[in-house]
Design an enzyme around this catalytic site. Sequence first.
Site, PDB file in Angstrom:
ATOM      1  N   ASP A 274       4.152   9.019  -2.039  1.00  0.00           N
ATOM      2  CA  ASP A 274       4.807   8.406  -0.899  1.00  0.00           C
ATOM      3  C   ASP A 274       6.350   8.950  -0.715  1.00  0.00           C
ATOM      4  OD1 ASP A 274       2.999   5.615  -1.444  1.00  0.00           O
ATOM      5  OD2 ASP A 274       3.493   6.609  -3.192  1.00  0.00           O
TER       6      ASP A 274
ATOM      7  N   ARG B 203      -5.045  -2.030  -2.095  1.00  0.00           N
ATOM      8  CA  ARG B 203      -5.266  -1.363  -3.635  1.00  0.00           C
ATOM      9  C   ARG B 203      -5.600  -2.383  -4.776  1.00  0.00           C
ATOM     10  NH1 ARG B 203      -1.124   1.952  -1.089  1.00  0.00           N
ATOM     11  NH2 ARG B 203      -1.811   4.068  -0.862  1.00  0.00           N
TER      12      ARG B 203
ATOM     13  N   HIS C 133       3.057   1.332  -5.524  1.00  0.00           N
ATOM     14  CA  HIS C 133       2.509   2.093  -4.664  1.00  0.00           C
ATOM     15  C   HIS C 133       1.311   1.355  -3.731  1.00  0.00           C
ATOM     16  CE1 HIS C 133       0.223   5.615  -3.278  1.00  0.00           C
ATOM     17  NE2 HIS C 133      -1.099   5.298  -3.904  1.00  0.00           N
TER      18      HIS C 133
ATOM     19  N   ARG D  83       5.546  12.060   1.142  1.00  0.00           N
ATOM     20  CA  ARG D  83       5.449  11.554   2.609  1.00  0.00           C
ATOM     21  C   ARG D  83       6.811  11.521   3.523  1.00  0.00           C
ATOM     22  NH1 ARG D  83       0.250   8.116   1.179  1.00  0.00           N
ATOM     23  NH2 ARG D  83      -1.407   9.758   1.304  1.00  0.00           N
TER      24      ARG D  83
HETATM   25  P1  NAD Z   1     -14.171   9.575  -6.074  1.00  0.00           P
HETATM   26  O1  NAD Z   1     -15.105   8.503  -5.523  1.00  0.00           O
HETATM   27  O2  NAD Z   1     -14.106  10.753  -5.132  1.00  0.00           O
HETATM   28  O3  NAD Z   1     -14.175  10.039  -7.281  1.00  0.00           O
HETATM   29  C1  NAD Z   1     -14.343   9.225  -8.455  1.00  0.00           C
HETATM   30  C2  NAD Z   1     -15.049   9.911  -9.541  1.00  0.00           C
HETATM   31  O4  NAD Z   1     -14.835   9.153 -10.851  1.00  0.00           O
HETATM   32  C3  NAD Z   1     -16.442  10.214  -9.282  1.00  0.00           C
HETATM   33  O5  NAD Z   1     -16.544  11.628  -9.604  1.00  0.00           O
HETATM   34  C4  NAD Z   1     -17.230   9.504 -10.180  1.00  0.00           C
HETATM   35  O6  NAD Z   1     -18.400   9.623 -10.706  1.00  0.00           O
HETATM   36  C5  NAD Z   1     -16.306   9.162 -11.541  1.00  0.00           C
HETATM   37  N1  NAD Z   1     -16.177   8.018 -12.186  1.00  0.00           N
HETATM   38  C6  NAD Z   1     -16.632   6.937 -12.013  1.00  0.00           C
HETATM   39  N2  NAD Z   1     -16.605   5.781 -13.039  1.00  0.00           N
HETATM   40  C7  NAD Z   1     -16.630   6.653 -14.127  1.00  0.00           C
HETATM   41  C8  NAD Z   1     -16.169   6.560 -15.351  1.00  0.00           C
HETATM   42  N3  NAD Z   1     -16.392   5.332 -16.000  1.00  0.00           N
HETATM   43  N4  NAD Z   1     -16.041   7.500 -16.315  1.00  0.00           N
HETATM   44  C9  NAD Z   1     -15.872   8.840 -15.600  1.00  0.00           C
HETATM   45  N5  NAD Z   1     -15.932   9.187 -14.478  1.00  0.00           N
HETATM   46  C10 NAD Z   1     -16.111   8.143 -13.612  1.00  0.00           C
HETATM   47  O7  NAD Z   1     -12.742   8.995  -5.558  1.00  0.00           O
HETATM   48  P2  NAD Z   1     -11.277   9.576  -5.388  1.00  0.00           P
HETATM   49  O8  NAD Z   1     -11.094   9.791  -3.902  1.00  0.00           O
HETATM   50  O9  NAD Z   1     -11.251  10.878  -6.158  1.00  0.00           O
HETATM   51  O10 NAD Z   1     -10.284   8.529  -5.883  1.00  0.00           O
HETATM   52  C11 NAD Z   1     -10.087   8.427  -7.278  1.00  0.00           C
HETATM   53  C12 NAD Z   1      -8.935   7.596  -7.350  1.00  0.00           C
HETATM   54  O11 NAD Z   1      -7.594   7.913  -7.212  1.00  0.00           O
HETATM   55  C13 NAD Z   1      -9.158   5.967  -6.548  1.00  0.00           C
HETATM   56  O12 NAD Z   1      -8.900   4.890  -7.468  1.00  0.00           O
HETATM   57  C14 NAD Z   1      -8.354   6.158  -5.424  1.00  0.00           C
HETATM   58  O13 NAD Z   1      -7.850   4.936  -4.838  1.00  0.00           O
HETATM   59  C15 NAD Z   1      -7.204   6.842  -6.399  1.00  0.00           C
HETATM   60  N6  NAD Z   1      -6.042   7.524  -5.380  1.00  0.00           N
HETATM   61  C16 NAD Z   1      -4.772   7.435  -5.922  1.00  0.00           C
HETATM   62  C17 NAD Z   1      -3.489   8.000  -5.301  1.00  0.00           C
HETATM   63  C18 NAD Z   1      -2.450   7.817  -5.554  1.00  0.00           C
HETATM   64  O14 NAD Z   1      -1.567   8.305  -5.200  1.00  0.00           O
HETATM   65  N7  NAD Z   1      -2.227   7.345  -6.976  1.00  0.00           N
HETATM   66  C19 NAD Z   1      -4.100   8.805  -3.906  1.00  0.00           C
HETATM   67  C20 NAD Z   1      -5.319   9.022  -3.432  1.00  0.00           C
HETATM   68  C21 NAD Z   1      -6.433   8.266  -4.258  1.00  0.00           C
END
Ligand code: NAD
Length: 314
Positions: free
Chosen positions: A151, A91, A178, A154
């Site tokens: 987490d 991450r 995280h 989980r």
């Molecule tokens: P994804 O690729 O499916 O979606 C990301 C979206 O962001 C896309 O639709 C893209 O077009 C958009 N995007 C990119 N740049 C942008 C900008 N400048 N302005 C507006 N929109 C923009 O990714 P995802 O699987 O949805 O994951 C998103 C984030 O969430 C990742 O960083 C991932 O690691 C994180 N995540 C966090 C947790 C947590 O527990 N916090 C869990 C899972 C995923």
Amino acid sequence: MENDKRKVAIIGTGQVGMACAYALLNQNACDEILLVDINEKRALGEALDLAHGLAFSPSAMQINAGGYDQCRDADIAICCAGVAQREGETRLDLLKRNADVYKQVVAQLLSAGFGGIFLVAVNPVDVITRIIFDLSGFPATRVFGSGTTLDTARLRFLLGQQFSINPQNVHAYVIGEHGDTEFVPWSQAMLGTTPVTDLLGEKSCMEDLQAIEEKVRKSAYEIIALKGATSYAIGMALTRIVRAIFGDEHTLLTVSARLDGAYGQQDVFIGSPCVVGRSGILRVHELSLCPEERKQFIHSCTTLDDAYKGVHAR
Ligand code: NAD
């Protein structure tokens, strides 16, 4: 709240953003969802698809795609936009790529007049939340991340399986980053009112608990290797936080909040139990960690602080 409509803007309509939107709709957790994405076509398609389910949903929600100008009256901006973790990527490796995205996103939200709560999901969530706090100039009560809420869910699920008990009766937390330095303070883990460590015996031993802790820590890597991303549970975790905010619940959730003296730490954003209500983080609820757990927590804080300083050193 500017009016009595509970409005949530979801920035980033990928897997996480849309899992969250779907959970918000099905749990009737708000009155209006605005979907914002750099890919406007995608946001529009998602808004239409979701809105077509309204006839089967428990709510009369408004669901639209739009731009940052429509975020002015949003109560909560859920930050899911960015690049997802690649297989094998930590991450923290993601940090620099996503920090750049948020310079633009926060600037656009501020110029639209957004004055609500930033709820951050994008990874690495603790450091990006701290960067959004810096960029926004908002009070720390109104800028926090999902932290270790996923987490912790989980962990509760796995402990529920181990001890054949409903996860809702498991009171245990994952705290810290995280990510790779997160850990379970076992001295604080309870089933009902019984410490988990009192239940160790023939059926469960400390090694089983350590295996559960490791499984939680590796969950994201495992799911990403299997299906490319994690989405449903984080969408539900974000929805849980939204409900705590709109319901002014004063619920303890392991969100990523700024420490201002708790655990002897200053300024770092990290997952630890916090009381969440209508104005955001009401307070950090400091746990009575044993010396070894305190050392682990401080190690996690230092890891996050170093990562944050690494971005600023560019
Ligand atoms: P994804 O690729 O499916 O979606 C990301 C979206 O962001 C896309 O639709 C893209 O077009 C958009 N995007 C990119 N740049 C942008 C900008 N400048 N302005 C507006 N929109 C923009 O990714 P995802 O699987 O949805 O994951 C998103 C984030 O969430 C990742 O960083 C991932 O690691 C994180 N995540 C966090 C947790 C947590 O527990 N916090 C869990 C899972 C995923």
